[in-house]
Motif scaffolding. Sequence first.
Motif, PDB file in Angstrom:
ATOM      1  N   SER A 175      -4.781  -0.468   8.686  1.00 36.34           N
ATOM      2  CA  SER A 175      -6.229  -0.364   8.878  1.00 36.34           C
ATOM      3  C   SER A 175      -6.886  -1.738   8.776  1.00 36.34           C
ATOM      4  O   SER A 175      -6.278  -2.730   8.374  1.00 36.34           O
ATOM      5  CB  SER A 175      -6.832   0.571   7.829  1.00 36.34           C
ATOM      6  N   ILE A 186      -5.429   0.761  -2.986  1.00 43.17           N
ATOM      7  CA  ILE A 186      -5.137   2.173  -2.713  1.00 43.17           C
ATOM      8  C   ILE A 186      -3.683   2.484  -3.068  1.00 43.17           C
ATOM      9  O   ILE A 186      -3.375   3.512  -3.676  1.00 43.17           O
ATOM     10  CB  ILE A 186      -5.428   2.511  -1.237  1.00 43.17           C
ATOM     11  N   PRO A 234       0.798  -1.234   0.000  1.00 42.87           N
ATOM     12  CA  PRO A 234       0.000   0.000   0.000  1.00 42.87           C
ATOM     13  C   PRO A 234       0.825   1.276   0.000  1.00 42.87           C
ATOM     14  O   PRO A 234       0.556   2.201  -0.764  1.00 42.87           O
ATOM     15  CB  PRO A 234      -0.835  -0.138   1.282  1.00 42.87           C
ATOM     16  N   HIS A 235       1.823   1.351   0.852  1.00 40.94           N
ATOM     17  CA  HIS A 235       2.646   2.555   0.906  1.00 40.94           C
ATOM     18  C   HIS A 235       3.965   2.391   0.172  1.00 40.94           C
ATOM     19  O   HIS A 235       4.552   3.378  -0.278  1.00 40.94           O
ATOM     20  CB  HIS A 235       2.952   2.920   2.362  1.00 40.94           C
ATOM     21  N   THR A 284      -7.269  -6.758   2.503  1.00 40.37           N
ATOM     22  CA  THR A 284      -5.949  -6.619   1.865  1.00 40.37           C
ATOM     23  C   THR A 284      -6.075  -6.087   0.450  1.00 40.37           C
ATOM     24  O   THR A 284      -5.285  -5.226   0.018  1.00 40.37           O
ATOM     25  CB  THR A 284      -5.219  -7.968   1.851  1.00 40.37           C
ATOM     26  N   LEU A 289      -9.120  -2.507   6.677  1.00 42.59           N
ATOM     27  CA  LEU A 289      -9.615  -2.746   5.323  1.00 42.59           C
ATOM     28  C   LEU A 289      -9.121  -4.087   4.804  1.00 42.59           C
ATOM     29  O   LEU A 289      -8.040  -4.557   5.189  1.00 42.59           O
ATOM     30  CB  LEU A 289      -9.133  -1.639   4.385  1.00 42.59           C
ATOM     31  N   VAL A 307      -3.607   3.678   6.187  1.00 43.09           N
ATOM     32  CA  VAL A 307      -4.171   2.622   5.329  1.00 43.09           C
ATOM     33  C   VAL A 307      -3.539   1.275   5.624  1.00 43.09           C
ATOM     34  O   VAL A 307      -4.244   0.270   5.808  1.00 43.09           O
ATOM     35  CB  VAL A 307      -3.996   2.984   3.838  1.00 43.09           C
ATOM     36  N   THR A 308      -2.189   1.218   5.660  1.00 51.44           N
ATOM     37  CA  THR A 308      -1.499  -0.059   5.841  1.00 51.44           C
ATOM     38  C   THR A 308      -1.979  -0.826   7.071  1.00 51.44           C
ATOM     39  O   THR A 308      -2.262  -2.029   6.976  1.00 51.44           O
ATOM     40  CB  THR A 308       0.026   0.165   5.902  1.00 51.44           C
ATOM     41  N   ILE A 345      -0.454   7.170   3.823  1.00 52.23           N
ATOM     42  CA  ILE A 345      -0.962   5.834   3.484  1.00 52.23           C
ATOM     43  C   ILE A 345      -0.412   4.798   4.455  1.00 52.23           C
ATOM     44  O   ILE A 345      -1.138   3.920   4.940  1.00 52.23           O
ATOM     45  CB  ILE A 345      -0.589   5.473   2.031  1.00 52.23           C
ATOM     46  N   GLU A 346       0.880   4.894   4.763  1.00 53.94           N
ATOM     47  CA  GLU A 346       1.506   3.919   5.658  1.00 53.94           C
ATOM     48  C   GLU A 346       0.914   3.989   7.061  1.00 53.94           C
ATOM     49  O   GLU A 346       0.796   2.958   7.749  1.00 53.94           O
ATOM     50  CB  GLU A 346       3.016   4.160   5.713  1.00 53.94           C
ATOM     51  N   ARG A 395      -6.564  -2.328   0.537  1.00 57.16           N
ATOM     52  CA  ARG A 395      -5.351  -1.609   0.923  1.00 57.16           C
ATOM     53  C   ARG A 395      -4.338  -1.599  -0.217  1.00 57.16           C
ATOM     54  O   ARG A 395      -3.741  -0.564  -0.529  1.00 57.16           O
ATOM     55  CB  ARG A 395      -4.741  -2.243   2.181  1.00 57.16           C
TER      56      ARG A 395
END
Length: 335
Positions: free
Chosen positions: A284, A294, A218-219, A288, A286, A281-282, A277-278, A291
């Motif tokens: 979170s 995103i 993600p990041h 896989t 959500l 989002v990472t 994002i890290e 993530r």
Amino acid sequence: MDIDVFVAQHRAEWDRLRYLVRHARKLRGPEADELVALYQRTATHLSIVRSTAPDPALLSKLSSLVAQGRAAVAGSHNPSWREFGLFFSRRFPAALYRARMWWIPVAVAFLLVSGALAAWVATDVSVRGQLATPEEIEQLTAPGGQFESYYSSGPAASFAFDVWTNNVWVSAGALTLGVLLGIPVIVILLANAANVAVAGGMMASVGRLDIFFGLITPHGLLELTAVFVAAGLGLKLGWTVIDPGTRTRSAALAQEGRTVIGVALGLIVVLLISGVIEAFVTPSGLPTAARVGIGVFAEVVFLAYVFVLGRRAARAGETGDIDASQVGASAPATG
């Protein structure tokens, strides 16, 4: 050069420029053209004095006059927002696009090296034994272990700031230290490739490679791309020291250095996005796929920014350097 003769020869031009600067708002037609011509001529005089007879008093006087002339020529309004828009819509993407033949090979080499190292760590128990004890490997790779818990090790906002700061320092080092023939850049890349490879290899050795990619993708896509760009520009700067081309070495380094500073400022924003994002989002809850999606979306947007907007700006003549009016004139040279 005789300073007194030089001053006597050009004092009338400087006085005229000073008068036009004071009345810049009222100038029309020929007088506006005269202002531009005298500003450019005085900027050249400043360069000549700097290089041949650096008299402190005269340098101070001419520097002030040139600065006033530049402000009058560029306009009395504050151009910061316009410059901000031009930087992110033209100069920054153009600089990235023009340097693509440096940072794309860096990205390929990094992925190959880190992939090979990760495979070695994953398949060779003796290598893992030299890197960490079985207990340390267990702490790193176990469900909820150090690798997974790292991304939620602190408040998201604080974590994002810490990550962003660290990545900015890494990228800044890769950019600026490139002037040392690029050697520090290679060291930075190898260190980062080893870090990624060890973590990936350890996770793969216990059958949790999917977790590794689910957390780093993600990041990591945008973050690593920023590092690749920084390293590529750093290597380009190092090569400029070795081979400045048709430019003098000082002129080449000045131009490339200005571009590097601009890219560094742009990458601060890119790394801020990857840091957010890290942090948010990472770790979170959500799925896989969401993530990772995103992260892929952010990477695709960045690449489109470079290869669509950047290519268009580069083809229009944008180099990524600052505006010519802000560089200052250079003294005439022969040879």
